[in-house]
Write a protein that holds these residues in place. Sequence first.
Motif, PDB file in Angstrom:
ATOM      1  N   PHE A   1       0.813  -1.218   0.000  1.00  0.00           N
ATOM      2  CA  PHE A   1       0.000   0.000   0.000  1.00  0.00           C
ATOM      3  C   PHE A   1       0.850   1.273   0.000  1.00  0.00           C
ATOM      4  CE2 PHE A   1      -3.026  -2.883   2.464  1.00  0.00           C
ATOM      5  CZ  PHE A   1      -3.821  -3.145   1.351  1.00  0.00           C
ATOM      6  N   SER A   2       2.150   1.126  -0.163  1.00  0.00           N
ATOM      7  CA  SER A   2       3.045   2.280  -0.091  1.00  0.00           C
ATOM      8  C   SER A   2       3.397   2.793  -1.479  1.00  0.00           C
ATOM      9  CB  SER A   2       4.330   1.903   0.646  1.00  0.00           C
ATOM     10  OG  SER A   2       5.254   2.963   0.617  1.00  0.00           O
ATOM     11  N   LYS A   3       3.504   4.104  -1.596  1.00  0.00           N
ATOM     12  CA  LYS A   3       3.970   4.708  -2.828  1.00  0.00           C
ATOM     13  C   LYS A   3       5.387   4.254  -3.117  1.00  0.00           C
ATOM     14  CE  LYS A   3       3.831   9.138  -5.228  1.00  0.00           C
ATOM     15  NZ  LYS A   3       3.489  10.584  -5.099  1.00  0.00           N
ATOM     16  N   SER A   4       5.700   3.995  -4.370  1.00  0.00           N
ATOM     17  CA  SER A   4       7.007   3.468  -4.739  1.00  0.00           C
ATOM     18  C   SER A   4       8.115   4.488  -4.503  1.00  0.00           C
ATOM     19  CB  SER A   4       7.007   3.045  -6.218  1.00  0.00           C
ATOM     20  OG  SER A   4       6.012   2.077  -6.462  1.00  0.00           O
ATOM     21  N   ASN A   5       9.315   3.971  -4.283  1.00  0.00           N
ATOM     22  CA  ASN A   5      10.532   4.782  -4.160  1.00  0.00           C
ATOM     23  C   ASN A   5      10.476   5.798  -3.025  1.00  0.00           C
ATOM     24  OD1 ASN A   5      11.624   3.477  -6.487  1.00  0.00           O
ATOM     25  ND2 ASN A   5      10.438   4.879  -7.792  1.00  0.00           N
ATOM     26  N   THR A   6       9.862   5.427  -1.903  1.00  0.00           N
ATOM     27  CA  THR A   6       9.876   6.305  -0.732  1.00  0.00           C
ATOM     28  C   THR A   6      11.048   5.933   0.154  1.00  0.00           C
ATOM     29  OG1 THR A   6       8.379   4.797   0.424  1.00  0.00           O
ATOM     30  CG2 THR A   6       7.388   6.639  -0.758  1.00  0.00           C
ATOM     31  N   GLN A   7      11.660   6.932   0.755  1.00  0.00           N
ATOM     32  CA  GLN A   7      12.848   6.710   1.577  1.00  0.00           C
ATOM     33  C   GLN A   7      12.446   6.544   3.040  1.00  0.00           C
ATOM     34  OE1 GLN A   7      15.342  10.080   0.668  1.00  0.00           O
ATOM     35  NE2 GLN A   7      16.027   9.214  -1.265  1.00  0.00           N
ATOM     36  N   VAL A   8      12.076   5.330   3.396  1.00  0.00           N
ATOM     37  CA  VAL A   8      11.731   5.010   4.777  1.00  0.00           C
ATOM     38  C   VAL A   8      12.518   3.777   5.196  1.00  0.00           C
ATOM     39  CG1 VAL A   8       9.420   6.015   4.681  1.00  0.00           C
ATOM     40  CG2 VAL A   8       9.749   3.631   4.015  1.00  0.00           C
ATOM     41  N   LYS A   9      12.773   3.657   6.501  1.00  0.00           N
ATOM     42  CA  LYS A   9      13.555   2.537   7.001  1.00  0.00           C
ATOM     43  C   LYS A   9      12.740   1.254   7.070  1.00  0.00           C
ATOM     44  CE  LYS A   9      16.655   5.412   9.786  1.00  0.00           C
ATOM     45  NZ  LYS A   9      17.176   5.700  11.167  1.00  0.00           N
ATOM     46  N   THR A  10      11.439   1.386   7.261  1.00  0.00           N
ATOM     47  CA  THR A  10      10.587   0.208   7.368  1.00  0.00           C
ATOM     48  C   THR A  10       9.195   0.521   6.833  1.00  0.00           C
ATOM     49  OG1 THR A  10       9.566  -1.367   8.917  1.00  0.00           O
ATOM     50  CG2 THR A  10       9.994   0.857   9.733  1.00  0.00           C
ATOM     51  N   ASN A  11       8.532  -0.498   6.316  1.00  0.00           N
ATOM     52  CA  ASN A  11       7.149  -0.375   5.870  1.00  0.00           C
ATOM     53  C   ASN A  11       6.175  -0.973   6.873  1.00  0.00           C
ATOM     54  OD1 ASN A  11       7.707   0.962   3.451  1.00  0.00           O
ATOM     55  ND2 ASN A  11       8.059  -0.951   2.346  1.00  0.00           N
ATOM     56  N   ASN A  12       6.663  -1.198   8.093  1.00  0.00           N
ATOM     57  CA  ASN A  12       5.826  -1.779   9.135  1.00  0.00           C
ATOM     58  C   ASN A  12       5.021  -0.704   9.857  1.00  0.00           C
ATOM     59  OD1 ASN A  12       6.911  -4.226   8.459  1.00  0.00           O
ATOM     60  ND2 ASN A  12       8.040  -4.525  10.365  1.00  0.00           N
TER      61      ASN A  12
END
Length: 272
Positions: A159-170
Amino acid sequence: MKITQRYFIELAYDGTNYHGWQIQPNAVTVQQLLNKALSTILRQQVETTGCGRTDTGVHAKEFFAHFDIQAMDYGPLTMDCRGINALLPHDIAVKRIFAVDNDAHARFDATLRSYEYHIHFQKDPFKHTYSWLLRNRPDTGLMNEAAAIIKEYTDFSCFSKSNTQVKTNNCKISRAEWLETNDSMVFHISADRFLRNMVRAIVGTLIQVGRREIPPEAVRDIINSKNRSNAGTSVPACGLYLTEVKYEILNFGNPISNFENANEKHTKSANN
């Protein structure tokens, strides 16, 4: 020595005319206008840090940011919202400003965020930029079955937008529920954090379930795939509202009202 004091600012805004919260080149944003108003009234450069970011057209009923100011430059100065609101357009409103500890952080200290997504079924010119118009009512029962399944998971890469700079998708979702009336329905979702475009992608996927295009259990395969292309299309931004941001470590009930108190507080801290 110049003493700085950190302040939290609570505001609300209609996101229709803005390219989201965060400052962007060649685009008008809420953060840009707020920074300008604060810098003007405080007579020093002010840069705010928001509790998150909202996309173009997304609204916020409750939003927090923090900023630091040099207390010694002015001496006593009451933080009055009226002066700042006078410098802001009608669709951005500051509710309150209060002093916090200098290590308090509007984004990282937030423990819960809540969103609503609004849908209506009859054409209404007054809801055009504040709710999504659907012709046919989806099955709320099926959508709530799927929403309950979503709460079982923590990795929401799909459900996340592509190429986002985050450490985790949790993310830890504590509420995901549709409520309906005769002519509208609202999706309520709360979590410790959200990914970019996450709520709109979840709503788009749940609408597929409500239209019987996919069964509720298909949401498991979508989440496990960790692939954005397998989830539903992002719904329009107009229906999305950030409604609540919670903090556990901040002392909201005992604000410092002016720079004189802030100076006194820091002087005592330095002497101890």
